[in-house]
Design a protein around this motif. Structure first.
Motif, PDB file in Angstrom:
ATOM      1  N   MET A   1       9.068   5.079   3.800  1.00  0.00           N
ATOM      2  CA  MET A   1       9.254   6.528   4.367  1.00  0.00           C
ATOM      3  C   MET A   1       8.520   6.325   5.668  1.00  0.00           C
ATOM      4  N   ALA A   2       9.686   7.802   6.246  1.00  0.00           N
ATOM      5  CA  ALA A   2       8.624   7.862   8.216  1.00  0.00           C
ATOM      6  C   ALA A   2       7.668   8.081   7.996  1.00  0.00           C
ATOM      7  N   PRO A   3       6.828   6.637   8.543  1.00  0.00           N
ATOM      8  CA  PRO A   3       5.319   7.284   8.861  1.00  0.00           C
ATOM      9  C   PRO A   3       4.599   8.039   9.440  1.00  0.00           C
ATOM     10  N   LEU A   4       4.921   8.765  10.174  1.00  0.00           N
ATOM     11  CA  LEU A   4       4.791  10.426  10.820  1.00  0.00           C
ATOM     12  C   LEU A   4       4.787  11.199   8.925  1.00  0.00           C
ATOM     13  N   SER A   5       6.153  12.018   8.579  1.00  0.00           N
ATOM     14  CA  SER A   5       6.106  12.801   7.854  1.00  0.00           C
ATOM     15  C   SER A   5       5.221  12.205   6.687  1.00  0.00           C
ATOM     16  N   LEU A   6       4.781  10.992   6.498  1.00  0.00           N
ATOM     17  CA  LEU A   6       3.972  10.644   5.520  1.00  0.00           C
ATOM     18  C   LEU A   6       3.014  10.577   5.420  1.00  0.00           C
ATOM     19  N   LEU A   7       2.430  10.375   7.176  1.00  0.00           N
ATOM     20  CA  LEU A   7       0.680  10.751   7.541  1.00  0.00           C
ATOM     21  C   LEU A   7       0.374  11.663   7.281  1.00  0.00           C
ATOM     22  N   GLN A   8       1.289  12.876   7.535  1.00  0.00           N
ATOM     23  CA  GLN A   8       1.153  14.373   7.486  1.00  0.00           C
ATOM     24  C   GLN A   8       0.256  14.550   6.193  1.00  0.00           C
ATOM     25  N   LYS A   9       1.153  13.722   5.153  1.00  0.00           N
ATOM     26  CA  LYS A   9       0.876  14.369   3.719  1.00  0.00           C
ATOM     27  C   LYS A   9      -0.647  13.789   3.648  1.00  0.00           C
ATOM     28  N   LEU A  10      -0.464  12.389   4.286  1.00  0.00           N
ATOM     29  CA  LEU A  10      -1.605  11.352   3.749  1.00  0.00           C
ATOM     30  C   LEU A  10      -3.143  11.820   3.680  1.00  0.00           C
ATOM     31  N   GLY A  11      -2.927  12.582   5.573  1.00  0.00           N
ATOM     32  CA  GLY A  11      -4.227  12.664   6.181  1.00  0.00           C
ATOM     33  C   GLY A  11      -5.464  13.684   5.406  1.00  0.00           C
ATOM     34  N   ALA A  12      -4.257  14.804   4.664  1.00  0.00           N
ATOM     35  CA  ALA A  12      -5.772  15.687   3.837  1.00  0.00           C
ATOM     36  C   ALA A  12      -6.987  14.362   2.678  1.00  0.00           C
ATOM     37  N   TYR A  13      -6.142  13.148   2.552  1.00  0.00           N
ATOM     38  CA  TYR A  13      -6.549  12.643   1.444  1.00  0.00           C
ATOM     39  C   TYR A  13      -8.050  11.854   1.874  1.00  0.00           C
ATOM     40  N   GLY A  14      -8.553  11.639   3.163  1.00  0.00           N
ATOM     41  CA  GLY A  14      -9.048  10.874   4.646  1.00  0.00           C
ATOM     42  C   GLY A  14     -10.692  11.029   4.016  1.00  0.00           C
ATOM     43  N   GLY A  15     -10.665  12.446   3.778  1.00  0.00           N
ATOM     44  CA  GLY A  15     -11.683  12.896   3.845  1.00  0.00           C
ATOM     45  C   GLY A  15     -11.893  13.053   2.346  1.00  0.00           C
ATOM     46  N   HIS A  16     -11.228  12.996   1.249  1.00  0.00           N
ATOM     47  CA  HIS A  16     -11.463  13.305   0.072  1.00  0.00           C
ATOM     48  C   HIS A  16     -12.953  12.422  -0.482  1.00  0.00           C
ATOM     49  N   SER A  17     -13.775  13.769  -1.581  1.00  0.00           N
ATOM     50  CA  SER A  17     -14.827  14.346  -2.039  1.00  0.00           C
ATOM     51  C   SER A  17     -15.088  12.623  -2.758  1.00  0.00           C
TER      52      SER A  17
ATOM     53  N   ALA B   1      -7.321   5.284   3.060  1.00  0.00           N
ATOM     54  CA  ALA B   1      -7.323   5.011   4.526  1.00  0.00           C
ATOM     55  C   ALA B   1      -6.285   3.746   4.240  1.00  0.00           C
ATOM     56  N   VAL B   2      -6.664   3.500   3.143  1.00  0.00           N
ATOM     57  CA  VAL B   2      -5.313   1.631   3.215  1.00  0.00           C
ATOM     58  C   VAL B   2      -3.870   2.430   3.659  1.00  0.00           C
ATOM     59  N   SER B   3      -3.360   3.342   2.951  1.00  0.00           N
ATOM     60  CA  SER B   3      -2.392   3.536   3.440  1.00  0.00           C
ATOM     61  C   SER B   3      -2.112   4.160   4.735  1.00  0.00           C
ATOM     62  N   ILE B   4      -2.983   5.163   4.568  1.00  0.00           N
ATOM     63  CA  ILE B   4      -3.547   6.002   6.359  1.00  0.00           C
ATOM     64  C   ILE B   4      -3.221   4.655   7.555  1.00  0.00           C
ATOM     65  N   SER B   5      -3.942   3.931   6.924  1.00  0.00           N
ATOM     66  CA  SER B   5      -3.602   1.998   8.292  1.00  0.00           C
ATOM     67  C   SER B   5      -2.723   1.667   8.272  1.00  0.00           C
ATOM     68  N   ASN B   6      -1.850   1.947   7.150  1.00  0.00           N
ATOM     69  CA  ASN B   6       0.045   1.047   6.746  1.00  0.00           C
ATOM     70  C   ASN B   6       0.645   2.155   7.478  1.00  0.00           C
ATOM     71  N   CYS B   7      -0.054   2.841   7.609  1.00  0.00           N
ATOM     72  CA  CYS B   7       1.654   4.257   7.993  1.00  0.00           C
ATOM     73  C   CYS B   7       1.340   3.905   9.643  1.00  0.00           C
ATOM     74  N   VAL B   8      -0.356   3.694  10.048  1.00  0.00           N
ATOM     75  CA  VAL B   8      -0.226   4.301  11.315  1.00  0.00           C
ATOM     76  C   VAL B   8       0.136   3.174  11.987  1.00  0.00           C
ATOM     77  N   SER B   9       0.281   1.713  11.792  1.00  0.00           N
ATOM     78  CA  SER B   9       0.900   0.417  12.114  1.00  0.00           C
ATOM     79  C   SER B   9       2.066   0.265  12.081  1.00  0.00           C
ATOM     80  N   LYS B  10       3.014   1.547  11.942  1.00  0.00           N
ATOM     81  CA  LYS B  10       4.369   1.365  11.812  1.00  0.00           C
ATOM     82  C   LYS B  10       4.678   2.338  12.727  1.00  0.00           C
ATOM     83  N   MET B  11       3.795   3.200  13.774  1.00  0.00           N
ATOM     84  CA  MET B  11       3.964   4.309  14.461  1.00  0.00           C
ATOM     85  C   MET B  11       3.993   3.452  15.724  1.00  0.00           C
TER      86      MET B  11
END
Length: 304
Positions: A192-208, A217-227
């Motif tokens: 997937m395109a990293p920007l679109s996916l990161l917008q979905k993943l962002g909310a879970y970076g603060g999950h309880s 966080a791992v998926s967020i980091s992998n997304c950012v590495s592609k941007m």
């Protein structure tokens, strides 16, 4: 000659019957375990080891490269949804493997019912039966590889539900399910395109849940590495550094390591064309973070 009764004989009394029927009755009253082939959500669950043994004996986990196309896909697609909605969990597993074959070889036929298929997969991943859960996660990987970005356009709500379930399963203790969910999340990021996916993943970076937060966080980091820098700017440079700073102080090492990855990717992108890279990075951190967190980010980069 008649026998005379003894003068001191004890009177004969009838022996009272022993009480031994109660145990048998209570044993018959116990509810027997339903047949394993019936998907009864109200049944008494088997111990995990027993359930796993039954599942392993019944299910083949087929690698994607070993799946074959259908000879008559147009006919086969007609009964796919019915198979996925079956109350027989073995039939559902079989249908999920059919979903995988459609995704890999006949994706055009799967496209019109993709959202419905994703919702069935979400339900299967939630199922306590490990074999059904793992087969559905394997189907998710093949669907990500086949449809990629189209999932966010044609089945956005269903994809969001699927993403949450994958993060939850990747966070659990059952190793073979956890590993499969990790593979699916990696396939998701790659396809997937990293920007679109990161917008979905962002909310879970603060999950309880800290374990869900770490997997996100791992998926967020992998997304950012592609941007590239442009994509980062579109998401928000300040939002990225603040997310990384927060995760850098997380309780789980997996989250902290992912935060370092985000920070380093961000540092490379924004200082690429700057002569004074360290000074520029320091000013950027100080402009977007509290002083103590900015210092931590500067030290993180300078130590590498």
């Amino acid at each position: 000659m008649a026998l005379r009764p003894l003068d001191n004989a004890m009177p004969i009394t009838a022996e009272r019957p022993k009480k031994h029927a109660k145990i048998a009755i209570s044993a018959h009253k116990e509810k027997q375990q339903p047949d394993l082939g019936v998907n009864d959500e109200n049944r008494v669950p088997l111990p995990p080891t027993a359930e796993a043994a039954v599942a392993d004996a019944s299910i083949d986990y087929i690698p994607s490269e070993n799946l074959k196309p259908f000879q008559d896909p147009n006919s086969k697609i007609q009964g796919l949804v019915g198979g996925l909605e079956s109350k027989d969990w073995l039939k559902v597993c079989e249908s999920l493997n059919d979903v995988r074959r459609f995704a890999l070889y006949h994706s055009g036929l799967l496209q019109p019912i993709l959202e419905k298929v994703l919702l069935v997969m979400v339900k299967s991943i939630k199922n306590p039966r490990s074999a059904l859960c793992k087969t559905s996660i394997m189907a998710a990987s093949d669907i990500f590889n086949a449809f990629g970005e189209n999932l966010l356009e044609s089945a956005s709500d269903a994809f969001s539900q699927l993403l949450l379930q994958l993060l939850l399963k990747a966070s659990q203790d059952k190793k073979f399910v956890c590993e499969e969910a990790d593979k699916a999340l990696l396939s998701m990021v790659k396809s997937m395109a990293p920007l679109s996916l990161l917008q979905k993943l962002g909310a879970y970076g603060g999950h309880s849940n800290p374990r869900v937060r770490a997997k996100a966080a791992v998926s967020i980091s992998n997304c950012v590495s592609k941007m590239d820098l442009k994509s980062m700017e579109e998401f928000g440079l300040a939002a990225l550094i603040q997310m990384a700073s927060k995760l850098l102080n997380d309780k789980l090492p997996e989250a902290r390591e992912a935060a370092r990855g985000v920070a380093l990717s961000l540092h490379r992108a924004i200082t690429e064309n700057e002569e004074e890279k360290q000074e520029f990075w320091q000013n950027f951190c100080q402009s977007n973070l509290p002083a103590i967190h900015a210092l931590a980010m500067v030290k993180l980069v300078s130590s590498l």
